[in-house]
Design a protein around this motif. Structure first.
Motif, short mmCIF file in Angstrom:
data_model
loop_
_atom_site.label_atom_id
_atom_site.label_comp_id
_atom_site.label_asym_id
_atom_site.label_seq_id
_atom_site.Cartn_x
_atom_site.Cartn_y
_atom_site.Cartn_z
N GLU A 57 1.02 -1.43 0.03
CA GLU A 57 0.09 0.26 -0.53
C GLU A 57 0.89 1.53 -0.59
OE1 GLU A 57 -0.21 -2.36 2.14
OE2 GLU A 57 -2.50 -3.37 2.33
N LEU A 109 2.12 1.57 -3.67
CA LEU A 109 1.36 1.92 -4.30
C LEU A 109 0.90 3.91 -4.27
CD1 LEU A 109 -0.52 1.56 -6.67
CD2 LEU A 109 -2.21 0.55 -4.92
N THR A 138 -2.24 7.31 -15.86
CA THR A 138 -1.92 7.08 -14.55
C THR A 138 -3.88 6.89 -14.66
OG1 THR A 138 -1.22 9.34 -13.91
CG2 THR A 138 -2.73 8.89 -11.97
N ALA A 180 -3.83 3.58 -15.41
CA ALA A 180 -3.30 2.78 -13.79
C ALA A 180 -4.39 2.49 -13.11
CB ALA A 180 -1.83 3.04 -13.40
N LEU A 181 -5.55 3.34 -12.50
CA LEU A 181 -6.57 3.46 -11.88
C LEU A 181 -7.83 2.53 -12.85
CD1 LEU A 181 -6.18 7.66 -10.52
CD2 LEU A 181 -5.91 5.09 -9.61
N THR A 195 -6.56 -0.68 -11.98
CA THR A 195 -6.72 -1.17 -10.11
C THR A 195 -8.00 -1.32 -9.85
OG1 THR A 195 -4.80 0.36 -9.71
CG2 THR A 195 -6.33 -0.47 -8.12
N ALA A 196 -8.99 -0.91 -10.29
CA ALA A 196 -10.48 -0.59 -10.53
C ALA A 196 -11.13 -1.75 -11.37
CB ALA A 196 -11.38 0.41 -11.07
N ALA A 243 -9.64 -4.52 -11.42
CA ALA A 243 -8.70 -5.83 -10.44
C ALA A 243 -9.76 -5.67 -8.82
CB ALA A 243 -7.55 -5.99 -10.37
N THR A 244 -9.97 -4.41 -7.89
CA THR A 244 -10.84 -5.07 -6.58
C THR A 244 -12.17 -4.11 -7.21
OG1 THR A 244 -9.37 -2.00 -7.50
CG2 THR A 244 -7.73 -4.33 -6.23
N ALA A 277 -10.54 4.07 -6.79
CA ALA A 277 -9.89 4.06 -8.47
C ALA A 277 -10.44 4.52 -9.66
CB ALA A 277 -9.28 2.70 -8.74
N THR A 297 -9.88 7.18 -12.30
CA THR A 297 -9.50 7.03 -13.72
C THR A 297 -10.74 8.54 -14.68
OG1 THR A 297 -9.59 4.79 -13.24
CG2 THR A 297 -10.19 5.95 -15.49
#
Length: 324
Positions: free
Chosen positions: A161, A164, A204, A207-208, A211-212, A214-215, A220, A224
């Motif tokens: 964390e 990141l 960026t 990448a977000l 992340t959104a 995946a999680t 996130a 974006t």
């Protein structure tokens, strides 16, 4: 609640206002092709950086006065990173102030390198620390951080964390710095800053988005959308709107870090029952009443002065060489 809101406001103002300062410091050697252009980049933050830094003093001071137990836990648990931050801030201030005091290109290039390196270090550390604030510390039942030696202060940074958070903070600072330079410069630096803002926002945002996906994190996904909006605004040369969008995105992220826990201001990673709450960390009523009187006198004056200074120094700085 009133003083917790002021704590959050002070931290938000610090990270937004100093965020573009750090970003400009990072981008100086990258966007400036010669000494004249790098000097123009540094001059964009010359009238503001020390005033912006006041909000760090305000944030720390308010936290200490209104929530002393919260302040004590953070300071005791993270003293080594915080000392490193103070040293890097000192290097940054010296680089900014002494850049124009020496003669020769070599002196100024060294100052520019020190400014970029210290700005990068500050941003990475603050990003990691914000992630620690959100995740929590190893608080025991007495409200003290457990552990001994160097590991006690460095272990919270050795997490995924924190890594990141450091990378996201670096991207946010570059985006803030690039959009700020599009507002404050003319010529080649302005064009390069616009391209940098578009590229940083797209990378960026991508990448977000990953992340959104995946999680499933809503934050996130919202990040974006903000990044894509800033990229479009910068590309369309809506420079004020692009900078405002980047600033609002950073402000929302910082506010979310401090408010996501509800009444919990610092979570315990050992047991939820040992987490530090607002009501448990707050100062006495008499202290808060005294702080309120002082705050109502001092804070409006600081806000008015800063607004006035931004208005006075609102003109753009030319990065192209203008014939005399």
């Amino acid at each position: 609640m009133f003083w917790f809101s002021l704590v959050v406001l002070a931290w938000v103002l610090f990270f937004v206002l100093e965020g573009f300062d750090f970003g400009v410091g990072l981008l100086g050697p990258v966007l400036g092709r010669d000494d004249h252009e790098r000097g123009a980049i540094v001059r964009t933050v010359g009238p503001f950086w020390d005033g912006n830094e006041v909000w760090l003093v305000a944030a720390v001071g308010i936290t200490f006065a209104a929530f002393p137990d919260w302040y004590a836990a953070l300071l005791s648990g993270l003293y080594l990173p915080l000392v490193a931050l103070l040293l890097l801030l000192a290097v940054r201030g010296v680089a900014l102030e002494f850049r124009g005091k020496g003669d020769g290109h070599r002196w100024r290039r060294r100052c520019d390198a020190a400014l970029a390196a210290s700005s990068a270090g500050i941003v990475l550390l603050w990003g990691a620390l914000l992630a620690v604030f959100a995740r929590g510390l190893a608080l025991g039942p007495d409200g003290e951080v457990t552990g001994t030696g160097l590991g006690r202060s460095l272990a919270p940074l050795a997490t995924a964390e924190a890594g990141l958070g450091a990378l996201l903070a670096l991207a946010a600072a570059v985006l803030l710095g690039a959009t700020f330079l599009t507002l404050r410069t003319t010529g080649p630096v302005r064009r390069r800053a616009r391209r940098t803002a578009v590229a940083t926002a797209l990378v960026t945002g991508g990448a977000l988005l990953v992340t959104a996906a995946a999680t499933g994190a809503r934050g996130a996904a919202a990040g974006t959308a903000v990044c894509l909006g800033v990229a479009l605004l910068a590309r369309w040369r809506r420079e004020v709107a692009a900078f405002a969008g980047a600033a609002l995105g950073v402000a929302a992220a910082v506010a979310a870090v401090f408010t996501a826990g509800g009444d919990v201001v610092l979570a315990s990673t050992l047991s939820d029952a040992w987490s530090l709450t607002r009501s448990g960390a707050v100062a006495t009523d008499s202290t808060l009443r005294l702080l309120t009187v002082v705050g109502l006198v001092v804070l409006p004056g600081v806000l008015v002065y800063q607004a006035w200074s931004y208005w006075v120094f609102r003109r753009r700085i030319a990065s192209e060489r203008i014939p005399s």
